[in-house]
Write a protein that holds these residues in place. Structure first.
Motif, PDB file in Angstrom:
ATOM      1  N   LEU A  11       0.882  -1.308   0.217  1.00 43.59           N
ATOM      2  CA  LEU A  11       0.165   0.262   0.091  1.00 43.59           C
ATOM      3  C   LEU A  11       0.826   1.411  -0.005  1.00 43.59           C
ATOM      4  O   LEU A  11       0.614   2.253  -0.536  1.00 43.59           O
ATOM      5  CB  LEU A  11      -0.767  -0.015   1.100  1.00 43.59           C
ATOM      6  CG  LEU A  11      -2.166  -1.021   1.184  1.00 43.59           C
ATOM      7  CD1 LEU A  11      -2.722  -1.181   2.561  1.00 43.59           C
ATOM      8  CD2 LEU A  11      -3.140  -0.823   0.223  1.00 43.59           C
ATOM      9  N   LEU A  12       1.965   1.181   0.806  1.00 43.14           N
ATOM     10  CA  LEU A  12       2.893   2.240   0.715  1.00 43.14           C
ATOM     11  C   LEU A  12       3.477   2.737  -0.748  1.00 43.14           C
ATOM     12  O   LEU A  12       3.755   4.001  -1.052  1.00 43.14           O
ATOM     13  CB  LEU A  12       3.849   2.133   1.928  1.00 43.14           C
ATOM     14  CG  LEU A  12       4.981   3.335   1.889  1.00 43.14           C
ATOM     15  CD1 LEU A  12       4.543   4.629   2.471  1.00 43.14           C
ATOM     16  CD2 LEU A  12       6.300   2.726   2.848  1.00 43.14           C
ATOM     17  N   PHE A  13       3.914   1.430  -1.436  1.00 40.15           N
ATOM     18  CA  PHE A  13       4.528   1.569  -2.575  1.00 40.15           C
ATOM     19  C   PHE A  13       3.425   2.303  -3.404  1.00 40.15           C
ATOM     20  O   PHE A  13       3.718   3.241  -4.322  1.00 40.15           O
ATOM     21  CB  PHE A  13       4.827   0.149  -3.044  1.00 40.15           C
ATOM     22  CG  PHE A  13       5.370   0.220  -4.662  1.00 40.15           C
ATOM     23  CD1 PHE A  13       6.544   0.673  -4.762  1.00 40.15           C
ATOM     24  CD2 PHE A  13       4.731  -0.226  -5.645  1.00 40.15           C
ATOM     25  CE1 PHE A  13       7.098   0.782  -6.032  1.00 40.15           C
ATOM     26  CE2 PHE A  13       5.158  -0.163  -7.024  1.00 40.15           C
ATOM     27  CZ  PHE A  13       6.367   0.280  -7.214  1.00 40.15           C
ATOM     28  N   GLY A  14       1.982   1.931  -3.392  1.00 43.47           N
ATOM     29  CA  GLY A  14       1.129   2.540  -4.174  1.00 43.47           C
ATOM     30  C   GLY A  14       0.980   3.921  -4.108  1.00 43.47           C
ATOM     31  O   GLY A  14       0.919   4.758  -4.973  1.00 43.47           O
ATOM     32  N   GLN A  15       0.902   4.189  -2.595  1.00 47.61           N
ATOM     33  CA  GLN A  15       0.773   5.616  -2.254  1.00 47.61           C
ATOM     34  C   GLN A  15       1.949   6.742  -2.860  1.00 47.61           C
ATOM     35  O   GLN A  15       1.589   7.769  -3.252  1.00 47.61           O
ATOM     36  CB  GLN A  15       0.555   5.794  -0.938  1.00 47.61           C
ATOM     37  CG  GLN A  15      -0.714   5.030  -0.342  1.00 47.61           C
ATOM     38  CD  GLN A  15      -2.102   5.821  -0.933  1.00 47.61           C
ATOM     39  OE1 GLN A  15      -2.246   5.677  -2.257  1.00 47.61           O
ATOM     40  NE2 GLN A  15      -2.750   6.492   0.032  1.00 47.61           N
TER      41      GLN A  15
ATOM     42  N   ASP B  97       1.014  10.561  -3.420  1.00 44.20           N
ATOM     43  CA  ASP B  97      -0.198  10.794  -2.105  1.00 44.20           C
ATOM     44  C   ASP B  97       0.705  10.634  -1.013  1.00 44.20           C
ATOM     45  O   ASP B  97       0.571   9.487  -0.204  1.00 44.20           O
ATOM     46  CB  ASP B  97      -1.309   9.969  -2.273  1.00 44.20           C
ATOM     47  CG  ASP B  97      -2.358  10.126  -1.053  1.00 44.20           C
ATOM     48  OD1 ASP B  97      -2.023  10.891  -0.243  1.00 44.20           O
ATOM     49  OD2 ASP B  97      -3.291   9.515  -1.280  1.00 44.20           O
ATOM     50  N   TYR B  98       1.564  11.639  -0.525  1.00 42.03           N
ATOM     51  CA  TYR B  98       2.363  11.468   0.381  1.00 42.03           C
ATOM     52  C   TYR B  98       1.645  11.596   1.801  1.00 42.03           C
ATOM     53  O   TYR B  98       2.148  10.893   2.912  1.00 42.03           O
ATOM     54  CB  TYR B  98       3.350  12.695   0.505  1.00 42.03           C
ATOM     55  CG  TYR B  98       4.270  12.572  -0.754  1.00 42.03           C
ATOM     56  CD1 TYR B  98       5.055  11.578  -0.938  1.00 42.03           C
ATOM     57  CD2 TYR B  98       4.288  13.440  -1.821  1.00 42.03           C
ATOM     58  CE1 TYR B  98       5.571  11.370  -2.117  1.00 42.03           C
ATOM     59  CE2 TYR B  98       4.774  13.567  -2.930  1.00 42.03           C
ATOM     60  CZ  TYR B  98       5.625  12.351  -3.207  1.00 42.03           C
ATOM     61  OH  TYR B  98       6.121  12.416  -4.507  1.00 42.03           O
ATOM     62  N   ASP B  99       0.528  12.156   1.992  1.00 38.82           N
ATOM     63  CA  ASP B  99      -0.335  12.098   3.215  1.00 38.82           C
ATOM     64  C   ASP B  99      -0.909  10.835   3.429  1.00 38.82           C
ATOM     65  O   ASP B  99      -0.866  10.253   4.547  1.00 38.82           O
ATOM     66  CB  ASP B  99      -1.542  13.048   3.158  1.00 38.82           C
ATOM     67  CG  ASP B  99      -1.223  14.567   3.182  1.00 38.82           C
ATOM     68  OD1 ASP B  99       0.117  14.880   4.234  1.00 38.82           O
ATOM     69  OD2 ASP B  99      -1.791  15.515   3.027  1.00 38.82           O
ATOM     70  N   GLY B 100      -1.257  10.152   2.355  1.00 37.55           N
ATOM     71  CA  GLY B 100      -1.826   8.727   2.464  1.00 37.55           C
ATOM     72  C   GLY B 100      -0.648   7.726   2.852  1.00 37.55           C
ATOM     73  O   GLY B 100      -0.819   6.816   3.766  1.00 37.55           O
TER      74      GLY B 100
ATOM     75  N   THR C 219       0.007   8.036   6.447  1.00 34.08           N
ATOM     76  CA  THR C 219      -1.068   7.143   7.374  1.00 34.08           C
ATOM     77  C   THR C 219      -0.849   5.804   7.341  1.00 34.08           C
ATOM     78  O   THR C 219      -1.006   5.016   8.414  1.00 34.08           O
ATOM     79  CB  THR C 219      -2.307   7.412   6.522  1.00 34.08           C
ATOM     80  OG1 THR C 219      -2.683   8.952   6.726  1.00 34.08           O
ATOM     81  CG2 THR C 219      -3.509   6.585   7.397  1.00 34.08           C
ATOM     82  N   ILE C 220      -0.344   5.056   6.238  1.00 35.62           N
ATOM     83  CA  ILE C 220       0.257   3.988   6.114  1.00 35.62           C
ATOM     84  C   ILE C 220       1.368   3.702   7.020  1.00 35.62           C
ATOM     85  O   ILE C 220       1.497   2.380   7.847  1.00 35.62           O
ATOM     86  CB  ILE C 220       0.629   3.511   4.634  1.00 35.62           C
ATOM     87  CG1 ILE C 220      -0.864   3.321   3.913  1.00 35.62           C
ATOM     88  CG2 ILE C 220       1.110   1.853   4.750  1.00 35.62           C
ATOM     89  CD1 ILE C 220      -0.676   3.495   2.470  1.00 35.62           C
TER      90      ILE C 220
END
Length: 130
Positions: A99-103, A108-111, A114-115
């Motif tokens: 998920l971090l890779f995708g963000q 999407d640095y805020d996303g 959050t991860i």
């Protein structure tokens, strides 16, 4: 029982997080695909959204089920280290890294931040259950 309280709590956090997220993806598959298609429009994942979402869904369900199983195992046998909860924590970490890779790809640095907040207790679970 008090010696495994931290492990139980962090496994509960991961189980709730991933089972609820998986349920949301199943309940609103079309909405998730539509939103993520726009989110990843300018990335290498643009044409892979349904496949990527299904991969994440499967990993989330596996992580959640393993974490719940680990909770049950720790309650039944508090002296057990490793076990199902450990594998649940590992799958949780792998899922969060994906998920971090995708963000990060979507910028999407805020996303992404959050991860990372979820990743910290997941790594703690790996450490505690190892």
């Amino acid at each position: 029982m008090t010696q495994v309280a931290p492990q139980l709590l962090v496994l509960a956090l991961l189980a709730i997080t991933f089972l609820q997220s998986g349920y949301d993806k199943i309940k609103d598959w079309k909405g998730n695909v539509e939103w993520l298609t726009g989110h990843f429009a300018n990335t290498i994942l643009a044409k892979q959204v349904p496949f990527a979402l299904m991969t994440i869904l499967i990993l989330e369900i596996v992580a959640g089920v393993l974490c719940v199983s680990g909770i049950i195992q720790l309650i039944a046998e508090p002296a057990v280290t490793g076990g199902l909860g450990f594998y649940g924590a590992i799958v949780s970490c792998i899922t969060l890294l994906m998920l971090l890779f995708g963000q990060r790809l979507a910028k999407d640095y805020d996303g992404a931040r959050t991860i990372v907040i979820y990743f910290i207790p997941a790594v703690m679970a790996v450490f505690w259950l190892n």
